[in-house]
Write a protein that holds these residues in place. Structure first.
Motif, PDB file in Angstrom:
ATOM      1  N   ILE B 132       0.847  -1.186   0.000  1.00  0.00           N
ATOM      2  CA  ILE B 132       0.000   0.000   0.000  1.00  0.00           C
ATOM      3  C   ILE B 132       0.886   1.240   0.000  1.00  0.00           C
ATOM      4  CG2 ILE B 132      -1.771   1.268   1.293  1.00  0.00           C
ATOM      5  CD1 ILE B 132      -2.707  -1.494   2.332  1.00  0.00           C
ATOM      6  N   GLN B 133       0.728   2.022  -1.040  1.00  0.00           N
ATOM      7  CA  GLN B 133       1.619   3.176  -1.232  1.00  0.00           C
ATOM      8  C   GLN B 133       1.184   4.369  -0.394  1.00  0.00           C
ATOM      9  OE1 GLN B 133       4.248   2.424  -2.992  1.00  0.00           O
ATOM     10  NE2 GLN B 133       3.390   0.460  -3.596  1.00  0.00           N
ATOM     11  N   GLU B 134      -0.138   4.529  -0.222  1.00  0.00           N
ATOM     12  CA  GLU B 134      -0.605   5.764   0.420  1.00  0.00           C
ATOM     13  C   GLU B 134      -0.604   5.655   1.949  1.00  0.00           C
ATOM     14  OE1 GLU B 134      -4.819   6.592   0.319  1.00  0.00           O
ATOM     15  OE2 GLU B 134      -5.138   4.712  -0.775  1.00  0.00           O
ATOM     16  N   GLU B 135      -0.845   6.776   2.601  1.00  0.00           N
ATOM     17  CA  GLU B 135      -0.885   6.802   4.061  1.00  0.00           C
ATOM     18  C   GLU B 135      -2.161   6.120   4.541  1.00  0.00           C
ATOM     19  OE1 GLU B 135      -0.380  10.051   7.634  1.00  0.00           O
ATOM     20  OE2 GLU B 135      -0.385  10.749   5.562  1.00  0.00           O
ATOM     21  N   VAL B 136      -2.015   5.261   5.520  1.00  0.00           N
ATOM     22  CA  VAL B 136      -3.164   4.489   5.999  1.00  0.00           C
ATOM     23  C   VAL B 136      -3.919   5.272   7.065  1.00  0.00           C
ATOM     24  CG1 VAL B 136      -3.821   2.406   7.266  1.00  0.00           C
ATOM     25  CG2 VAL B 136      -2.112   2.276   5.447  1.00  0.00           C
ATOM     26  N   ARG B 137      -5.249   5.322   6.883  1.00  0.00           N
ATOM     27  CA  ARG B 137      -6.081   6.086   7.818  1.00  0.00           C
ATOM     28  C   ARG B 137      -6.621   5.189   8.922  1.00  0.00           C
ATOM     29  NH1 ARG B 137     -10.700   9.519   5.082  1.00  0.00           N
ATOM     30  NH2 ARG B 137     -12.313   8.195   5.930  1.00  0.00           N
ATOM     31  N   ASP B 138      -6.956   3.965   8.532  1.00  0.00           N
ATOM     32  CA  ASP B 138      -7.629   3.101   9.496  1.00  0.00           C
ATOM     33  C   ASP B 138      -7.448   1.655   9.072  1.00  0.00           C
ATOM     34  OD1 ASP B 138      -9.128   2.302  11.592  1.00  0.00           O
ATOM     35  OD2 ASP B 138     -11.066   2.847  10.741  1.00  0.00           O
ATOM     36  N   THR B 139      -7.496   0.772  10.019  1.00  0.00           N
ATOM     37  CA  THR B 139      -7.420  -0.644   9.679  1.00  0.00           C
ATOM     38  C   THR B 139      -8.184  -1.458  10.713  1.00  0.00           C
ATOM     39  OG1 THR B 139      -5.917  -2.495   9.272  1.00  0.00           O
ATOM     40  CG2 THR B 139      -5.174  -0.891  10.856  1.00  0.00           C
ATOM     41  N   PHE B 140      -8.813  -2.512  10.262  1.00  0.00           N
ATOM     42  CA  PHE B 140      -9.587  -3.349  11.181  1.00  0.00           C
ATOM     43  C   PHE B 140      -9.737  -4.752  10.599  1.00  0.00           C
ATOM     44  CE2 PHE B 140     -12.373  -0.802   8.532  1.00  0.00           C
ATOM     45  CZ  PHE B 140     -13.280  -1.706   8.007  1.00  0.00           C
ATOM     46  N   PHE B 141     -10.133  -5.691  11.447  1.00  0.00           N
ATOM     47  CA  PHE B 141     -10.287  -7.098  11.022  1.00  0.00           C
ATOM     48  C   PHE B 141     -11.755  -7.507  11.084  1.00  0.00           C
ATOM     49  CE2 PHE B 141      -6.068  -6.692  12.893  1.00  0.00           C
ATOM     50  CZ  PHE B 141      -5.300  -7.134  11.832  1.00  0.00           C
ATOM     51  N   VAL B 142     -12.156  -8.343  10.131  1.00  0.00           N
ATOM     52  CA  VAL B 142     -13.551  -8.788  10.091  1.00  0.00           C
ATOM     53  C   VAL B 142     -13.607 -10.312  10.015  1.00  0.00           C
ATOM     54  CG1 VAL B 142     -15.772  -8.637   8.890  1.00  0.00           C
ATOM     55  CG2 VAL B 142     -14.236  -6.677   8.905  1.00  0.00           C
ATOM     56  N   PRO B 143     -13.943 -10.971  11.119  1.00  0.00           N
ATOM     57  CA  PRO B 143     -14.126 -12.425  11.064  1.00  0.00           C
ATOM     58  C   PRO B 143     -15.399 -12.776  10.304  1.00  0.00           C
ATOM     59  CG  PRO B 143     -13.737 -11.648  13.316  1.00  0.00           C
ATOM     60  CD  PRO B 143     -14.038 -10.447  12.482  1.00  0.00           C
ATOM     61  N   LYS B 144     -15.325 -13.834   9.498  1.00  0.00           N
ATOM     62  CA  LYS B 144     -16.490 -14.279   8.716  1.00  0.00           C
ATOM     63  C   LYS B 144     -16.784 -15.740   9.042  1.00  0.00           C
ATOM     64  CE  LYS B 144     -17.316 -10.664   5.953  1.00  0.00           C
ATOM     65  NZ  LYS B 144     -17.008 -10.579   4.541  1.00  0.00           N
ATOM     66  N   LEU B 145     -18.071 -16.064   9.038  1.00  0.00           N
ATOM     67  CA  LEU B 145     -18.506 -17.446   9.283  1.00  0.00           C
ATOM     68  C   LEU B 145     -19.932 -17.581   8.786  1.00  0.00           C
ATOM     69  CD1 LEU B 145     -19.439 -17.813  13.025  1.00  0.00           C
ATOM     70  CD2 LEU B 145     -18.621 -15.676  12.117  1.00  0.00           C
ATOM     71  N   CYS B 146     -20.554 -18.731   9.023  1.00  0.00           N
ATOM     72  CA  CYS B 146     -21.915 -18.917   8.532  1.00  0.00           C
ATOM     73  C   CYS B 146     -22.842 -17.930   9.221  1.00  0.00           C
ATOM     74  CB  CYS B 146     -22.404 -20.344   8.785  1.00  0.00           C
ATOM     75  SG  CYS B 146     -24.113 -20.585   8.210  1.00  0.00           S
ATOM     76  N   ASN B 147     -23.730 -17.314   8.426  1.00  0.00           N
ATOM     77  CA  ASN B 147     -24.646 -16.316   8.953  1.00  0.00           C
ATOM     78  C   ASN B 147     -25.910 -16.933   9.558  1.00  0.00           C
ATOM     79  OD1 ASN B 147     -24.114 -13.139   7.786  1.00  0.00           O
ATOM     80  ND2 ASN B 147     -22.778 -14.784   7.142  1.00  0.00           N
ATOM     81  N   MET B 148     -26.078 -18.239   9.441  1.00  0.00           N
ATOM     82  CA  MET B 148     -27.253 -18.950   9.956  1.00  0.00           C
ATOM     83  C   MET B 148     -28.542 -18.171   9.649  1.00  0.00           C
ATOM     84  SD  MET B 148     -26.294 -21.808  11.350  1.00  0.00           S
ATOM     85  CE  MET B 148     -24.662 -22.503  11.633  1.00  0.00           C
ATOM     86  N   CYS B 149     -28.743 -17.922   8.352  1.00  0.00           N
ATOM     87  CA  CYS B 149     -29.880 -17.117   7.902  1.00  0.00           C
ATOM     88  C   CYS B 149     -31.202 -17.768   8.316  1.00  0.00           C
ATOM     89  CB  CYS B 149     -29.857 -16.981   6.386  1.00  0.00           C
ATOM     90  SG  CYS B 149     -28.262 -16.468   5.739  1.00  0.00           S
ATOM     91  N   ARG B 150     -32.133 -16.936   8.743  1.00  0.00           N
ATOM     92  CA  ARG B 150     -33.481 -17.474   9.015  1.00  0.00           C
ATOM     93  C   ARG B 150     -34.183 -17.788   7.704  1.00  0.00           C
ATOM     94  NH1 ARG B 150     -32.403 -13.210  12.691  1.00  0.00           N
ATOM     95  NH2 ARG B 150     -32.674 -13.914  14.841  1.00  0.00           N
ATOM     96  N   GLU B 151     -33.915 -16.989   6.669  1.00  0.00           N
ATOM     97  CA  GLU B 151     -34.442 -17.282   5.322  1.00  0.00           C
ATOM     98  C   GLU B 151     -33.251 -17.732   4.487  1.00  0.00           C
ATOM     99  OE1 GLU B 151     -37.524 -17.223   4.155  1.00  0.00           O
ATOM    100  OE2 GLU B 151     -38.433 -16.526   6.034  1.00  0.00           O
ATOM    101  N   ALA B 152     -32.770 -18.931   4.733  1.00  0.00           N
ATOM    102  CA  ALA B 152     -31.501 -19.350   4.145  1.00  0.00           C
ATOM    103  C   ALA B 152     -31.659 -19.744   2.680  1.00  0.00           C
ATOM    104  CB  ALA B 152     -30.937 -20.517   4.942  1.00  0.00           C
ATOM    105  N   PRO B 153     -30.970 -19.037   1.773  1.00  0.00           N
ATOM    106  CA  PRO B 153     -31.066 -19.401   0.348  1.00  0.00           C
ATOM    107  C   PRO B 153     -30.510 -20.793   0.070  1.00  0.00           C
ATOM    108  CG  PRO B 153     -29.725 -17.409   0.643  1.00  0.00           C
ATOM    109  CD  PRO B 153     -30.116 -17.874   2.006  1.00  0.00           C
TER     110      PRO B 153
END
Lengths: 403, 274
Positions: B132-153
């Motif tokens: 990343i060449q530019e100055e970084v403003r913010d950074t964060f992490f996002v864990p992903k997993l099954c969303n256990m949808c109530r209306e699951a496609p």
């Protein structure tokens, strides 16, 4: 820079204002394209069935007399391909030995679960149409054949040799009825295949109500093109004359269906471009990035615009029969290519977009995979072998000298 | 006082004793049933792991009267990858496929968002991105997993009913029934499903249903050092997830426009998160 990043940056350059959303990030499970070439072949094969059936229906139901020379052939052509419609699916399934689950489980919420019913009904109707259409020929052949062949003829005529005017009149009514219900069944067979894609809301290129319509019209295009090309080639090969009137009617029908198919294909792109909803930037990036060559160059420019111009020339200018037939064969060949490229762009192209809405993956066909190029060649050869086998029992052009 | 070295005889005797003890102890482990029908069968009474979800053990499990929720607190995730490791070990997830993963978001001053998840975050984010060449403003992490949808496609499209929603709200896959058509993989807007290369059927995150039924937290929640992953019963008014979900804080779900009604909520998710 890895190839995926290159693709994505290429895509992001082309989408201008939306650049900030694309950072070539592909969800880790999206790197693999799950529906590959076998799922390209499946709608292609059912499409060929549909189009060929339309030609037969025009003759048997709507009495378009000029189509008589190819009416029976197109039914057999449809049967040969319908017999192989499940082959690509079996090759694709992770657990093909469980395929009966698919055919037997009632799962009303799933579009795919309708497959068993729709396929079985299509097959049943088509087989009965062929048996009734061919009955007079088969009865004659039964008399002249010997041994196992005679047994086959006896079985498929249900041991009836009644060719009386009353029996033939009844046959005609039955054929009309079967073809009558065959048209909606054929439309459902292929419309449903389109809906399998159109019903996936997670994929922005698939999720459109136009999908079944596009699939249906392109099916007619491919099927009619295949019958034209096969008819011309087989007749040339056998040294028999090509019926020019028949070719003209087929080309006119083809023109109509191709204008519809191409219009709807373009309408879909236009709608995406104009509405700019949801993940439009991904669709735009896809068509101008990873699919730029296979969609714009091959599907649209080479395989759609050129045939449209040729069909225009054939429709509007007076041409010699031999030139016309040659052009018909060329146009049909290009359109057969157009439809398979279109299927590729929909099925595989649609999966190149990651659901992260931030990047594109890649697909490289393999030669020796069970869904690879060699398997594609084998699967597409089998219908022709079956067609040859069918021709041994159901002569394509029997009795044409009498009429 | 001088310590006498043990005689060779004593050494031998103590060695044999230890071997014998070890053998008996080892054999006892083999005697205990290792089935999945209850914790009692797997652990001696005094060695049972403590109950992590109150109200599951010591009751008959009323499958029709359960509601669970999963909350990911993005402001707490440090991208250590422990959750991914725990998940991979719990299920022996094949390389290149992910039941859960952690994404790293980096936002520059130009508003360009850079996202990556090398190896699904399995190795933890130990080094900053160097591209990343530019100055970084913010950074964060996002864990992903099954969303256990109530209306699951995925449940909707499964042609053989192999993917189903259990009465207690978990979207699960019956690996004995799945034909491996991958329609659910196409239908999942969150791409949490994959085709298992060995079993050739579809696999995905289950929120560790087998652990939950024993009163244990999902493996990823259990190991999270910062409580970025929270799981609990909505029937328990004292549970953290109940308090958060019924409280005034802002929670979001992923891809709300898909109409899938996930039971996985995100706290502190930024608008860039897809």
């Amino acid at each position: 820079m890895n190839p995926i990043m290159m693709l994505a940056s290429k895509a992001s350059e082309s989408i201008g204002a939306s650049t900030m959303l694309v950072s070539n990030y592909v969800f880790p499970n999206d790197l693999h394209v799950h529906w590959s070439m076998m799922i390209v072949l499946y709608p292609y094969i059912t499409g060929l069935v549909d189009g060929a059936f339309i030609i037969a229906a025009l003759y048997y139901l709507f009495r378009v007399e000029s189509l008589k020379p190819v009416a029976r052939f197109s039914l057999l052509f449809a049967l040969a391909f319908l017999s192989c419609a499940t082959l690509p699916l079996l090759l694709h399934l992770g657990r093909p030995e469980r395929n009966f689950n698919m055919l037997l489980t009632p799962s009303p919420s799933s579009a795919m679960a309708g497959f068993g019913y729709i396929f079985a009904v299509s097959m049943g109707v088509l087989v009965f149409i062929i048996l009734f259409v061919y009955r007079p020929v088969l009865v004659e052949l039964r008399k002249t054949s010997k041994g196992p062949l005679q047994f086959i003829y006896r079985t498929i005529t249900f041991d009836s040799t009644d060719l009386s005017p009353a029996a033939m009149a009844l046959d005609e009514k039955i054929i009309k009825f079967l073809v009558g219900i065959g048209i909606p069944i054929a439309a459902v067979l292929h419309g449903y295949v389109g809906f399998i894609f159109g019903g996936v809301k997670a994929n922005p290129t698939w999720s459109t109500p136009l999908m079944p319509v596009i699939f249906l019209f392109s099916a007619c295009v491919s099927g009619i093109s295949a019958v034209i090309l096969a008819y011309i080639l087989i007749r040339r090969f056998k040294g028999r004359p090509v019926d020019h009137g028949c070719i003209v009617t087929m080309v006119k029908t083809l023109t109509l269906f191709f204008i519809l198919a191409f219009s709807f294909e373009m309408l879909e792109v236009f709608s995406h471009t104009y509405l700019k909803t949801g993940y439009h930037h991904m669709v735009e990036g896809l068509l101008n990035g990873p699919l730029a060559a296979s969609f714009w160059l091959w599907q649209v420019k080479i395989c759609s615009v050129i045939p449209l111009l040729l069909l225009g020339v054939m429709g509007l200018m007076k041409l010699k029969a031999s030139v016309y037939n040659l052009l018909a064969a060329v146009v049909s060949a290009i359109l057969l290519l157009q439809v398979i490229i279109m299927r590729w762009n929909v099925v595989i192209g649609g999966q190149l977009m990651s659901k992260s809405a931030r990047g594109y993956t890649e697909f490289h066909p393999e030669w020796f995979d069970k869904e690879g190029i060699l398997a594609v060649i084998v699967v597409m050869s089998i219908p022709f072998i079956i067609l040859w086998g069918l021709s041994r029992i159901f002569p394509f052009w029997a009795g044409e000298n009498k009429t | 006082m001088k310590i006498q070295p043990p005689s060779p005889d004593m050494k031998k005797r103590s060695f044999l004793k230890k071997v014998l003890n070890g053998t008996i102890a080892g054999s006892l482990y083999l005697v205990f049933p290792m089935g999945s029908d209850g914790l009692e069968g797997q652990f001696p009474k005094n060695q049972m792991p403590p109950e992590q979800i109150p109200g599951i053990r010591d009751h008959a499990y009323d499958i029709l009267d359960q509601e669970f929720a999963f909350i990911v607190d993005i402001t707490r995730c440090i991208g250590c990858g422990s959750c991914c490791v725990a998940d991979k070990r719990e299920y022996n997830v094949p390389d290149g496929n992910y039941r859960t993963w952690v994404e790293r978001y980096v936002k520059g001053f130009s508003d360009q968002v850079y996202v990556d998840a090398p190896n699904g975050g399995l190795d933890g984010y130990q080094n900053p991105r160097s591209d990343i060449q530019e100055e970084v403003r913010d950074t964060f992490f996002v864990p992903k997993l099954c969303n256990m949808c109530r209306e699951a496609p995925c449940v909707q499209v499964c042609p053989v009913g192999a993917t189903f929603t259990s009465p207690d709200g978990f979207v699960l896959v019956d690996d004995k029934r799945c034909v491996g058509c991958a329609y659910c993989i196409q239908a999942c807007p969150y791409s949490v499903r994959y085709l298992h290369p060995v079993s050739r059927v579809v696999d995905k995150c289950t929120w560790c249903y087998h652990r939950v039924r024993k009163g244990l937290l999902p493996a990823c929640v259990d190991v999270c050092p910062t409580s970025a992953r929270k799981f609990g019963s909505m029937k328990d008014k004292e549970s953290e997830v109940y308090k958060i979900l019924k409280g005034p804080g802002v929670l979001t779900v992923l891809k709300k426009e898909m109409g899938t009604w996930p039971a996985l909520y995100y706290k502190g998710a930024r608008r860039e998160v897809v």
